[in-house]
Design a protein around this motif. Structure first.
Motif, mmCIF file in Angstrom:
data_model
loop_
_atom_site.group_PDB
_atom_site.id
_atom_site.type_symbol
_atom_site.label_atom_id
_atom_site.label_comp_id
_atom_site.label_asym_id
_atom_site.label_seq_id
_atom_site.Cartn_x
_atom_site.Cartn_y
_atom_site.Cartn_z
ATOM 1 N N ASP A 30 0.836 -1.202 0.000
ATOM 2 C CA ASP A 30 0.000 0.000 0.000
ATOM 3 C C ASP A 30 0.871 1.253 0.000
ATOM 4 O O ASP A 30 0.652 2.190 -0.772
ATOM 5 N N ASN A 31 1.832 1.261 0.904
ATOM 6 C CA ASN A 31 2.748 2.386 1.053
ATOM 7 C C ASN A 31 3.514 2.630 -0.247
ATOM 8 O O ASN A 31 3.684 3.766 -0.707
ATOM 9 N N LEU A 32 3.972 1.549 -0.861
ATOM 10 C CA LEU A 32 4.811 1.640 -2.054
ATOM 11 C C LEU A 32 4.021 2.164 -3.260
ATOM 12 O O LEU A 32 4.556 2.951 -4.056
ATOM 13 N N ILE A 33 2.770 1.743 -3.404
ATOM 14 C CA ILE A 33 1.941 2.236 -4.514
ATOM 15 C C ILE A 33 1.763 3.750 -4.404
ATOM 16 O O ILE A 33 1.895 4.487 -5.392
ATOM 17 N N PHE A 34 1.479 4.225 -3.186
ATOM 18 C CA PHE A 34 1.299 5.664 -2.981
ATOM 19 C C PHE A 34 2.581 6.421 -3.308
ATOM 20 O O PHE A 34 2.550 7.444 -4.004
ATOM 21 N N ALA A 182 7.545 1.924 -9.941
ATOM 22 C CA ALA A 182 7.239 3.291 -10.375
ATOM 23 C C ALA A 182 7.419 3.434 -11.886
ATOM 24 O O ALA A 182 6.601 4.076 -12.560
ATOM 25 N N ASN A 183 8.477 2.844 -12.440
ATOM 26 C CA ASN A 183 8.710 2.921 -13.886
ATOM 27 C C ASN A 183 7.628 2.177 -14.658
ATOM 28 O O ASN A 183 7.181 2.624 -15.717
ATOM 29 N N PHE A 184 7.196 1.032 -14.111
ATOM 30 C CA PHE A 184 6.129 0.264 -14.758
ATOM 31 C C PHE A 184 4.838 1.072 -14.793
ATOM 32 O O PHE A 184 4.149 1.127 -15.820
ATOM 33 N N ILE A 185 4.499 1.707 -13.669
ATOM 34 C CA ILE A 185 3.297 2.534 -13.601
ATOM 35 C C ILE A 185 3.399 3.714 -14.568
ATOM 36 O O ILE A 185 2.446 4.057 -15.269
ATOM 37 N N HIS A 186 4.601 4.325 -14.622
ATOM 38 C CA HIS A 186 4.807 5.499 -15.467
ATOM 39 C C HIS A 186 4.651 5.163 -16.951
ATOM 40 O O HIS A 186 4.085 5.948 -17.722
ATOM 41 N N HIS A 187 5.146 3.989 -17.365
ATOM 42 C CA HIS A 187 5.131 3.626 -18.776
ATOM 43 C C HIS A 187 3.846 2.913 -19.213
ATOM 44 O O HIS A 187 3.680 2.581 -20.389
ATOM 45 N N PRO A 189 0.059 3.856 -18.719
ATOM 46 C CA PRO A 189 -0.947 4.791 -18.183
ATOM 47 C C PRO A 189 -2.197 4.111 -17.629
ATOM 48 O O PRO A 189 -2.788 4.598 -16.664
ATOM 49 N N THR A 190 -2.622 2.987 -18.229
ATOM 50 C CA THR A 190 -3.830 2.335 -17.731
ATOM 51 C C THR A 190 -3.622 1.767 -16.331
ATOM 52 O O THR A 190 -4.579 1.635 -15.556
ATOM 53 N N VAL A 191 -2.370 1.449 -16.008
ATOM 54 C CA VAL A 191 -2.069 0.910 -14.682
ATOM 55 C C VAL A 191 -2.228 1.993 -13.624
ATOM 56 O O VAL A 191 -2.540 1.696 -12.465
ATOM 57 N N VAL A 192 -2.030 3.264 -14.019
ATOM 58 C CA VAL A 192 -2.170 4.367 -13.068
ATOM 59 C C VAL A 192 -3.583 4.374 -12.490
ATOM 60 O O VAL A 192 -3.772 4.488 -11.274
ATOM 61 N N MET A 193 -4.588 4.251 -13.367
ATOM 62 C CA MET A 193 -5.977 4.262 -12.901
ATOM 63 C C MET A 193 -6.253 3.067 -11.988
ATOM 64 O O MET A 193 -6.954 3.179 -10.989
ATOM 65 N N LEU A 194 -5.690 1.918 -12.336
ATOM 66 C CA LEU A 194 -5.859 0.726 -11.504
ATOM 67 C C LEU A 194 -5.234 0.946 -10.128
ATOM 68 O O LEU A 194 -5.837 0.627 -9.094
ATOM 69 N N ALA A 195 -4.023 1.512 -10.106
ATOM 70 C CA ALA A 195 -3.341 1.777 -8.833
ATOM 71 C C ALA A 195 -4.116 2.786 -7.995
ATOM 72 O O ALA A 195 -4.196 2.654 -6.767
ATOM 73 N N LEU A 196 -4.688 3.802 -8.645
ATOM 74 C CA LEU A 196 -5.494 4.784 -7.910
ATOM 75 C C LEU A 196 -6.752 4.135 -7.343
ATOM 76 O O LEU A 196 -7.193 4.472 -6.247
ATOM 77 N N GLY A 197 -7.317 3.188 -8.099
ATOM 78 C CA GLY A 197 -8.452 2.427 -7.572
ATOM 79 C C GLY A 197 -8.054 1.638 -6.337
ATOM 80 O O GLY A 197 -8.814 1.546 -5.366
ATOM 81 N N PHE A 198 -6.849 1.064 -6.366
ATOM 82 C CA PHE A 198 -6.337 0.347 -5.191
ATOM 83 C C PHE A 198 -6.247 1.289 -3.992
ATOM 84 O O PHE A 198 -6.621 0.923 -2.873
ATOM 85 N N LEU A 199 -5.725 2.503 -4.232
ATOM 86 C CA LEU A 199 -5.571 3.463 -3.134
ATOM 87 C C LEU A 199 -6.933 3.851 -2.556
ATOM 88 O O LEU A 199 -7.073 4.014 -1.335
ATOM 89 N N LEU A 200 -7.941 4.008 -3.418
ATOM 90 C CA LEU A 200 -9.292 4.295 -2.921
ATOM 91 C C LEU A 200 -9.790 3.164 -2.024
ATOM 92 O O LEU A 200 -10.340 3.405 -0.947
ATOM 93 N N MET A 201 -9.585 1.938 -2.478
ATOM 94 C CA MET A 201 -10.022 0.778 -1.706
ATOM 95 C C MET A 201 -9.267 0.695 -0.383
ATOM 96 O O MET A 201 -9.859 0.422 0.675
#
Length: 249
Positions: A30-34, A182-187, A189-201
């Motif tokens: 959780d911490n790392l995704i943020f 972080a590089n995977f998320i950056h490259h 873009p669709t993963v960014v929305m998924l990660a943000l969904g994780f943070l909401l949850m």
């Protein structure tokens, strides 16, 4: 040293250590995704340093809290009553952290889907947050996750050396995974929305935990793993389609 040698000669101690390391690593996701999402908004040359600093602060906070285990245990004692439910300092910290995480994830989602904001960010080199502001936000969430992590550790073992080793190993794992994630998320873009969904949850889970509603972590991480698997299959499908399209031309 002799007491430590005696402790680790006990198979139960090794079992407790392995279990606690696994738990701390999972909680660290959780911490790392943020941290990954937030530092990707920094100037490219400062992102890696921001990640290392954020994770380093997490380690310092966790070790500092471990040195005050007796005080941390007291954080679970109710201090106020809200709607008939007693809330401890731990509950208050979790609720505040959850609300912050929900607010931050919602704001990031808004910026992601707002094309005008994206164009302005692109014109500025995708730098949408100052370094100091990023570190302050990381520090706030580090504190929330650290309190939760240490209370979990205290509930699993009474031996301080085991807690210290588990925390250090988990943070080192975070450090090794930070840049690739972080590089995977950056490259992607669709993963960014998924990660943000994780943070909401995760934020809603923290709020629920703060109000005494226990949400089994296994369900949360199973849902995250399933979502990540589906997104991985989508990425493979898009790459296969792009290759087949390129072949036809």
């Amino acid at each position: 040293m002799q007491d430590l040698a005696i402790l680790f000669s006990d198979p139960a101690a090794w079992a407790a250590l392995a279990t606690l390391i696994a738990m701390e690593v999972v909680l660290g996701i959780d911490n790392l995704i943020f941290i990954s999402i937030l530092t990707n908004k920094l100037p490219p040359e400062r992102r890696a340093f921001g990640r290392r600093l954020g994770i380093g602060l997490a380690l310092i906070l966790r070790l500092g809290l471990l040195s005050m285990v007796a005080f941390i245990v007291q954080l679970t004692e109710p201090v106020i009553t809200v709607f008939g439910a007693g809330l401890s300092w731990r509950d208050i910290i979790l609720i505040a952290g959850g609300l912050f995480l929900v607010w931050k994830a919602t704001r990031e989602i808004h910026e992601t889907v707002d094309h005008k904001a994206q164009e302005e960010a692109a014109a500025d080199g995708k730098v949408t947050i100052g370094f100091g502001a990023a570190i302050v936000q990381i520090l706030l969430l580090d504190l929330v996750f650290s309190v939760d992590s240490i209370i979990t550790a205290v509930g699993m073992t009474e031996h301080l050396p085991i807690m210290v080793i588990a925390v250090i190993v988990a943070v080192l794992a975070m450090l090794l995974a930070a840049n690739p994630l972080a590089n995977f998320i950056h490259h992607n873009p669709t993963v960014v929305m998924l990660a943000l969904g994780f943070l909401l949850m995760i934020g809603m889970t923290l709020i629920a935990e703060g109000f005494g509603v226990h949400v089994p972590k296994g369900y949360i991480y199973a849902a995250m793993a399933f979502s990540a698997l589906v997104e991985g299959l989508n990425m493979l499908a898009r790459r296969a389609k792009a290759k087949s399209g390129g072949t036809r031309h």
